[in-house]
Design a protein around this motif. Structure first.
Motif, short mmCIF file in Angstrom:
data_model
loop_
_atom_site.label_atom_id
_atom_site.label_comp_id
_atom_site.label_asym_id
_atom_site.label_seq_id
_atom_site.Cartn_x
_atom_site.Cartn_y
_atom_site.Cartn_z
N ALA A 51 33.91 41.42 42.66
CA ALA A 51 34.60 41.08 43.91
C ALA A 51 33.72 41.38 45.12
CB ALA A 51 35.91 41.86 44.02
N ILE A 52 33.87 40.56 46.14
CA ILE A 52 33.20 40.74 47.43
C ILE A 52 34.28 40.79 48.50
CG2 ILE A 52 31.64 39.72 49.13
CD1 ILE A 52 30.20 38.34 46.79
N LEU A 53 34.30 41.85 49.29
CA LEU A 53 35.27 41.97 50.37
C LEU A 53 34.90 41.00 51.50
CD1 LEU A 53 37.72 43.63 51.48
CD2 LEU A 53 36.03 45.12 52.59
N LYS A 115 46.04 40.56 55.36
CA LYS A 115 45.26 41.76 55.70
C LYS A 115 43.90 41.82 55.00
CE LYS A 115 44.93 45.97 57.47
NZ LYS A 115 44.86 46.21 58.93
N PHE A 116 43.86 41.46 53.71
CA PHE A 116 42.64 41.61 52.92
C PHE A 116 42.25 40.28 52.28
CE2 PHE A 116 45.28 45.50 52.32
CZ PHE A 116 44.53 46.37 53.10
N GLY A 117 40.95 40.04 52.17
CA GLY A 117 40.45 38.86 51.49
C GLY A 117 39.29 39.23 50.58
N PHE A 118 39.19 38.55 49.44
CA PHE A 118 38.11 38.80 48.49
C PHE A 118 37.60 37.48 47.92
CE2 PHE A 118 41.04 42.39 48.23
CZ PHE A 118 40.20 43.49 48.31
N ALA A 119 36.33 37.44 47.62
CA ALA A 119 35.79 36.42 46.72
C ALA A 119 35.68 37.09 45.36
CB ALA A 119 34.42 35.96 47.20
N VAL A 120 36.26 36.47 44.33
CA VAL A 120 36.35 37.09 43.01
C VAL A 120 35.67 36.22 41.97
CG1 VAL A 120 37.91 38.00 41.25
CG2 VAL A 120 38.54 38.20 43.67
N HIS A 121 34.88 36.83 41.11
CA HIS A 121 34.26 36.14 39.98
C HIS A 121 34.58 36.94 38.73
CE1 HIS A 121 30.43 34.95 37.56
NE2 HIS A 121 31.48 34.25 37.19
N GLU A 122 35.49 36.40 37.94
CA GLU A 122 35.94 37.11 36.75
C GLU A 122 36.35 36.11 35.69
OE1 GLU A 122 38.28 41.29 35.99
OE2 GLU A 122 39.14 39.90 37.45
N ASN A 123 35.99 36.37 34.46
CA ASN A 123 36.31 35.47 33.34
C ASN A 123 35.83 34.04 33.60
OD1 ASN A 123 37.65 37.62 32.02
ND2 ASN A 123 39.50 37.22 33.21
N ASP A 124 34.63 33.93 34.17
CA ASP A 124 34.01 32.63 34.46
C ASP A 124 34.80 31.82 35.48
OD1 ASP A 124 31.84 33.03 32.74
OD2 ASP A 124 33.03 32.38 31.00
N HIS A 126 35.78 31.47 39.65
CA HIS A 126 35.51 31.88 41.03
C HIS A 126 36.72 31.59 41.89
CE1 HIS A 126 31.40 31.48 39.41
NE2 HIS A 126 31.05 32.36 40.33
N SER A 127 37.04 32.51 42.79
CA SER A 127 38.23 32.32 43.62
C SER A 127 38.11 33.04 44.94
CB SER A 127 39.49 32.80 42.88
OG SER A 127 39.40 34.19 42.61
N LEU A 128 38.93 32.62 45.88
CA LEU A 128 39.18 33.33 47.13
C LEU A 128 40.60 33.85 47.05
CD1 LEU A 128 37.73 30.69 49.62
CD2 LEU A 128 36.58 32.77 48.83
N GLN A 129 40.79 35.16 47.27
CA GLN A 129 42.12 35.75 47.11
C GLN A 129 42.47 36.55 48.37
OE1 GLN A 129 42.74 37.74 43.36
NE2 GLN A 129 41.45 36.30 42.24
N TYR A 142 41.26 28.75 43.71
CA TYR A 142 40.35 28.80 42.58
C TYR A 142 39.48 27.56 42.52
CZ TYR A 142 42.90 32.76 40.54
OH TYR A 142 43.46 33.99 40.31
N LEU A 143 38.21 27.76 42.20
CA LEU A 143 37.35 26.61 41.97
C LEU A 143 37.73 25.93 40.66
CD1 LEU A 143 33.72 27.72 42.97
CD2 LEU A 143 35.61 26.96 44.42
N THR A 144 37.52 24.62 40.60
CA THR A 144 37.70 23.85 39.37
C THR A 144 36.33 23.31 38.96
OG1 THR A 144 38.06 21.69 40.42
CG2 THR A 144 39.98 23.17 40.25
N ASP A 145 36.30 22.58 37.85
CA ASP A 145 35.02 22.02 37.42
C ASP A 145 34.55 20.88 38.32
OD1 ASP A 145 36.88 20.12 36.69
OD2 ASP A 145 36.43 20.18 34.55
N LYS A 146 35.40 20.50 39.29
CA LYS A 146 35.03 19.46 40.25
C LYS A 146 34.65 20.04 41.62
CE LYS A 146 38.43 16.28 38.21
NZ LYS A 146 39.65 15.48 38.50
N SER A 147 34.70 21.36 41.76
CA SER A 147 34.46 22.00 43.06
C SER A 147 32.96 22.04 43.39
CB SER A 147 35.01 23.43 43.08
OG SER A 147 36.39 23.45 42.80
#
Length: 350
Positions: A51-53, A115-124, A126-129, A142-147
């Protein structure tokens, strides 16, 4: 601001990792409650690894999400998960209230407590949460295979917080209170008269505020024929009917920070445990049927005629899911939708 009573990040990280090994299928929202913490704090244990804050103006970040191309938008509350694939288009804000008005991604955004945002890379994946001040999820992308992964990386680099060594301060979650169900002492005739003269479905919220009514109270005091209960297990029959007839519907899921809307037909419907699911290529819905305390068919006047909706309410009196036939402001609702509701909804016996 007060920290919720949870272990420090190193201790929580170890506890969370062990929990995931023992409970690989448990959703992170449910895991947070079992561990007496919050989803945001569990995500934060991955800072530096998974995760990246993020920091900065989330309004500006969201305006740039369209550069990612085809993604999956996820909004949920305690009882239902709404996942819609598409492109973020026409994102705009008036102060902290925003809109995303694309044919696929259709959102109402309330960023006052993002209040909080993260970029997350887990279980292959990628997402912004994004999370509110209580550590509850507001919205995820969440990214898809077309992103466009390069655009994602550039966006994360732009909004990454300079200081990644931060202990999140979250507010203690307030206990939910059961809404009052007793019939209030109001001018019922005046309330019903105003209901019958509504010009826009959005005016209904003002009507509730004016008469200081909860949702349940208002529906019980509705004009004759304008609100009636149906069996909570009606939703499977309604979904099946929508699938068989291919009547396009609108599915609204909301929390305090976001409303996400799907408009279109639905196809693949199935039940797994307590979950009633729609599993289509571009739209998924996961609805806990056992969370439905009351289900209502509600009719509201508008300048284009009657608008028929289905509202699901939980034990605390919170409306957590709404359904309509596909419609646009100023255009009458589809008669096929009205017929579908009348034909498939199971009468309430109680």
């Amino acid at each position: 601001m007060k920290t919720i009573l949870t272990p420090s990040r190193p201790e929580l990280k170890e506890i969370w990792n062990e929990f995931k090994i023992r409970n690989p299928k448990t959703r992170i929202r449910d895991a947070a409650r079992e561990l007496n913490t919050t989803e945001a704090e569990l995500v934060a244990t991955g800072i530096g690894e998974t995760a990246i804050l993020l920091e900065g103006d989330f309004r500006e970040l969201l305006k740039e999400v369209g550069t990612l191309g085809h993604v999956m938008a996820l909004t949920r509350n305690d009882h239902v998960v709404h996942e819609r694939k598409g492109v973020y288009e026409n994102v705009s804000f008036n102060n902290h209230v925003g809109l995303a008005l694309g044919p696929d991604i259709d959102l109402r955004l309330f960023l006052g407590d993002w209040k909080f945002g993260f970029a997350v890379h887990e279980n292959d994946r990628h997402s912004l949460q994004f999370f509110n001040s209580f550590g509850d999820a507001a919205h995820k992308i969440y990214l898809t295979d077309k992103s466009n992964k390069e655009a994602f990386d550039a966006l994360v680099a732009k909004y990454a917080a300079a200081d990644q060594e931060v202990n999140l301060l979250v507010k203690p979650r307030e206990e939910k209170k059961m809404e009052e169900e007793n019939t209030p002492d109001i001018d019922t005739a005046a309330f019903q008269a105003e209901w019958l003269t509504l010009k826009d479905t959005h005016d209904f919220f003002g009507l509730l505020r004016k008469y200081k009514l909860s949702r349940k109270q208002a529906l019980r005091l509705a004009p004759e024929g304008y609100a009636y209960r149906i069996a909570p297990d009606s939703m499977k029959a309604i979904f099946d009917g929508a699938s068989e007839t291919q009547v396009p519907i609108m599915v609204f899921v909301s929390n305090q920070n976001c409303i996400q809307i799907h408009t279109g037909p639905v196809d693949k419907i199935f039940v797994m445990g307590p979950w009633l699911n729609i599993m289509d290529p571009e739209f998924n819905l996961h609805l806990r049927q056992d969370a439905i305390d009351e289900a209502w068919v509600v009719k509201k006047p508008s300048e284009a005629g009657i608008v028929t909706g289905i509202e699901l309410i939980d034990k605390e009196g919170t409306m957590f899911n709404q359904f309509f036939g596909k419609r646009k402001p100023g255009i009458p609702e589809l008669p096929e939708w009205t017929q579908l509701v009348e034909k498939t909804a199971i009468p309430f016996e109680g």
